[in-house]
Design an enzyme around this catalytic site. Sequence first.
Site, PDB file in Angstrom:
ATOM      1  N   LYS A   1       0.862  -1.197   0.000  1.00 35.44           N
ATOM      2  CA  LYS A   1       0.000   0.000   0.000  1.00 35.44           C
ATOM      3  C   LYS A   1       0.889   1.234   0.000  1.00 35.44           C
ATOM      4  CE  LYS A   1      -3.876   2.088   2.603  1.00 35.44           C
ATOM      5  NZ  LYS A   1      -4.677   2.029   3.848  1.00 35.44           N
TER       6      LYS A   1
ATOM      7  N   SER B   1      -9.702   2.222   3.185  1.00 37.38           N
ATOM      8  CA  SER B   1      -8.825   2.952   2.293  1.00 37.38           C
ATOM      9  C   SER B   1      -7.852   2.057   1.509  1.00 37.38           C
ATOM     10  CB  SER B   1      -8.001   3.960   3.101  1.00 37.38           C
ATOM     11  OG  SER B   1      -7.142   3.281   3.996  1.00 37.38           O
TER      12      SER B   1
ATOM     13  N   SER C   1      -9.852   0.033   7.446  1.00 36.47           N
ATOM     14  CA  SER C   1      -9.306   0.178   6.095  1.00 36.47           C
ATOM     15  C   SER C   1      -8.683  -1.080   5.501  1.00 36.47           C
ATOM     16  CB  SER C   1      -8.270   1.301   6.068  1.00 36.47           C
ATOM     17  OG  SER C   1      -8.914   2.545   6.054  1.00 36.47           O
TER      18      SER C   1
END
Lengths: 100, 504, 490
Positions: free
Chosen positions: C82, C157, C181
Amino acid sequence: MIDVNETLIQKVADLARLELSEAEIREYASSIGGILKHVEQLNSVSTEGVEPMYYGIDGSLRLREDLVQPMAVKEDGKPRILETAPESIHDGFKVPPMIG
Amino acid sequence: MSIDYLGQPVNYDTEFETVIGLEVHVQLATDSKIFSPAKSRLSQDGSVAEEATNANTTEICAGHPGTLPALNETAVEYAIRAGLATNCQINLRCIFARKHYFYADLPKGYQISQFDLPLCVNGFLNIELGAEGETTKRIGITRIHMEEDAGKSVHEYGYSLINLNRAGTPLVEVVSEPDLRNPEEAGAYLRKLYAIVTALGICDGNLQEGNFRCDANVSVRPKGSTRLGTRTEIKNVNSFRFVEKAIEYEAERQRQVILSGDRIVQETRLYDAQKNQTYTMRAKEEAEDYRYFPDPDLPPLVLDSEYIESIRNSLPELPDDMRDRFVKEYGITRYDAGVLVSQKSMARFFEESVSVEGGVSLAKTVANLLIGEAARLLNEGGIDIRASRFKPEHFTELAKLISDKTISVTAAKQVIGILWSEGGTITAVLEIVEREGLKQVNDLSSLEPIIAKIILDNPKQAEEFRAGKDKLIGFFVGQAMKATQGKANPAMLQELVLKKLKEQ
Amino acid sequence: MQELKTIRQIHDAFDSGVLTPSDLTRNYFETIKSSQHNAWITLCERRALQQAEELTNDLTYKHGGKVPRSALPLFGIPLGIKDVLTIDGVRTTCASKMLDNYVPPYTATAVVKLEAAGAISLGKLNMDEFAMGSSNENSAYGTVLHPTHSDRVPGGSSGGSGTAVAADHCLAALGTDTGGSIRLPASFCGIVGMKPTYGRISRYGQIAFASSLDQIGPMTKSVEDAALLCQVMAGVDAKDSTSAEIEVDNWQQTVLETRVSDAKGLRVGVPQEYFIDGIDVEVRNAIEGMIQKLKDQGAEIVPVSLPHTQYAVSTYYVIAVSEASSNLSRYDGVRFGVRPPEAMQAANLLDFYKKVRGNFGAEVKRRIILGTFALSSGFYDAYYRKAAQVRRLMRTDFENAFQKVDVMVSPVAPTTAFKLGEKSKDPLTMYLTDIFTIPASMAGLPAMSVPVGNDHQGLSIGMHLFAPRFNETVLFKAGRIVELLAGGAK
Ligand SMILES: [Mg+2]
Ligand SMILES: [Zn+2]
């Protein structure tokens, strides 16, 4: 209940150093007003004598031994930290005039 | 008595009193920074060699995304030492907080500091006042908290330049109670605090480098009032004398403002040493809302009392104790001892100078030479005695030469001046005395004819002396001293002049 | 290759010589490049291929053709990272224009550990800007598409991570979880997503959103792989003062040893506050169906109460945004990041800051304003401190409930993946998406999403499991049972 108006949003945005357009200020006054209205439900929770939970973990701070680590340098011997500088001059980070 | 703006004489001192609180930022002499393993600007030996711009800056110091603080254990120990030496209570649980403001030399947009629950609270230190330091006053210390220093900015035409080598240097901020009432007390407080932190070995004490920086909160109020007046804060003054002068100026300015019917504006001011005045930096209205909150990256620091006690037991001798010991051991005055211990290096130097056989009998003379001529030269040169060419043996030797009447105190001062620029080993002292012909003439028989001639050349003065004008002895001794180029032992010379005046 | 789903299967293929780390890595890059999902922001192809080549050589010449599983448990395993985690020399944007040019000079501890265990980093995955969002519609690099339904969000997210794993762009990915997330996109995308206990994995190099809540975790195709990645990354780190000095177990082993029959005697808590009106009926049915299966296997189903659940979103949105407003103060265009050309023309520093910081995205600015307000003088006690007190009460709720149960279960979200644009007009509605994931975050609990079925449109439904702090072992065990009962990874 706090009145979230455009003046308040502008004031807080200034404190946070955010440039906002007038449309943004209007939108935030409305959306943040709505969020804070929802948050008001917390007032109904009795928290007298409750220790706030500010940290994700329990226990005491660990301490670091006072040891110096060698600094990262580029091939030319300059500090590596300057690699990311948007603008630099004489190995310093360049910014607009801070005084005057 | 001063004149106010209308030209009326006003005795301000009987109408106003000044209230001063000081906040001192002390840089701690750790190897690495407070939250990062970067080299702290202060190196181990206390030298402050100029480092290349940003050479001691890691991603932590520069507040890069994703970096986190890890607290330096030596910084904690040093801060505890500061607290214990100033009679503080050490909080066994203390909290680090973020203080937010935007400035280009503050990398994260916040400074990690302490707000609620600082490390040390409720301390005090004693200051000595009066010409001979004969009265003592206790000054409260509200708190001592730990924090990180900011970077430095250099302002050029059209832009500024940020150097983060200093960013993250460990600091303690020592906050006094508003117990100080005039510039002299403020100066005495600062000198005492300085003596303590340098004696503790937690601060290198280089004022020019900003190791010890002072902010002064100043207000005035009608004498006898218990309410505090509106205060102004004078920021970042790094010389004791300038702090005194800045406070003096500021208090007088505030009196004038009040007497002219205006109100004091709460604001931050800066001191211009050249003009000897303070000026507005920013008004409180524009001041920041710091939005302090506990730093979630740093859990509470929990200490145990055993650890605190072990630090207490390992504290070095503190200036007040050292002063009392000097008085007792060496028979020097409390005032002289106080001056010597105000700087750790000076105190050590003194002790080394008198650590020879019979040294105690030399102590008074050594102390006088150090506090007088040597200190004068060191202050002028702005350097520490350890960084000078002086050696403790120089002063032992000088004191010996004075005590056995080989040289006069005046001659000793001359030698010190030469040692200051030339230095040298222990033998240098005698060599200089020889070379400069500074030996005191103790056998004065050869002077008898010269004195006789002086008396004959000044019959009028001789007559007046004999008629009872005793003061004229000085005139004859002076003439005789001149004739010997100052080398005669003054006491013996006076005796001889008296004898001759009576004979002739 | 599409058949190979787990790390163990890949390692077997390496052993048998039908696959090398280099082949695998190249194949993944091909898949990534032909994909329309917008899951990646930056690929580090050269770096990855070099890592892969070295490992391929080592496999033959150093390890005699056998994967050194115990020394290098992630040998040759390509991962997606990420874009909130730093890698030295690889652009790290946090999906923000502010960091469009940011190439960090250091690597996040979690990534260091994964690579030291033999993993290969393929590149940086798309996400909501500064990890602020539940749908991945807040990225400066465009919305990530759902892996199978292009009109749907992947969740946020860590939406890029969810889609990348589900669409087989990589074997596994790292996500980060502040209020859900990892778990929400895992649920929406139909993969396993696990958030360890706060403090388990060093946050050093994880660009902070809310420091007291942020935690890195694995997003994988199986519970076993999640366990393996977690145990590689876990452990105390001197660089993170909030990382815990607590022993790390062999969770992969736990998973391997777990059988469906281990459900017998497991005390599974069902918090009544999580089964409210407004949950999609298909979601409710899937979760209740799995609870029934657990019961059928002999698990003890215990209704529990977490009375402060209704305050979770309010509490979270005060605390998270307050910390965020502080954490994001460092983006000032002085030492790193993007400095728009007009900023240097600023007459003074104040103007300069405003010009630079005006470039945060709309949601980020909203949260900075909200957080700045909550910490400001006069409002701190009523907002930040009050929320921190309620947070304590929420944690106490869990501690009380865990007296009676080993693990708790709930839906991850009230619905399956919603439509693009469906909630982006109304922040509060969007915030309420995280209603079931936030409480475990507030209490710092380890939690996991495990796929248990699909709705009638084929959209995945995840079961949410959470356990007491630092008891990842029971979480992985329960997660594995659920996975087996759902017919997942073999
Ligand atoms: Mg201060
Ligand atoms: Zn300070």
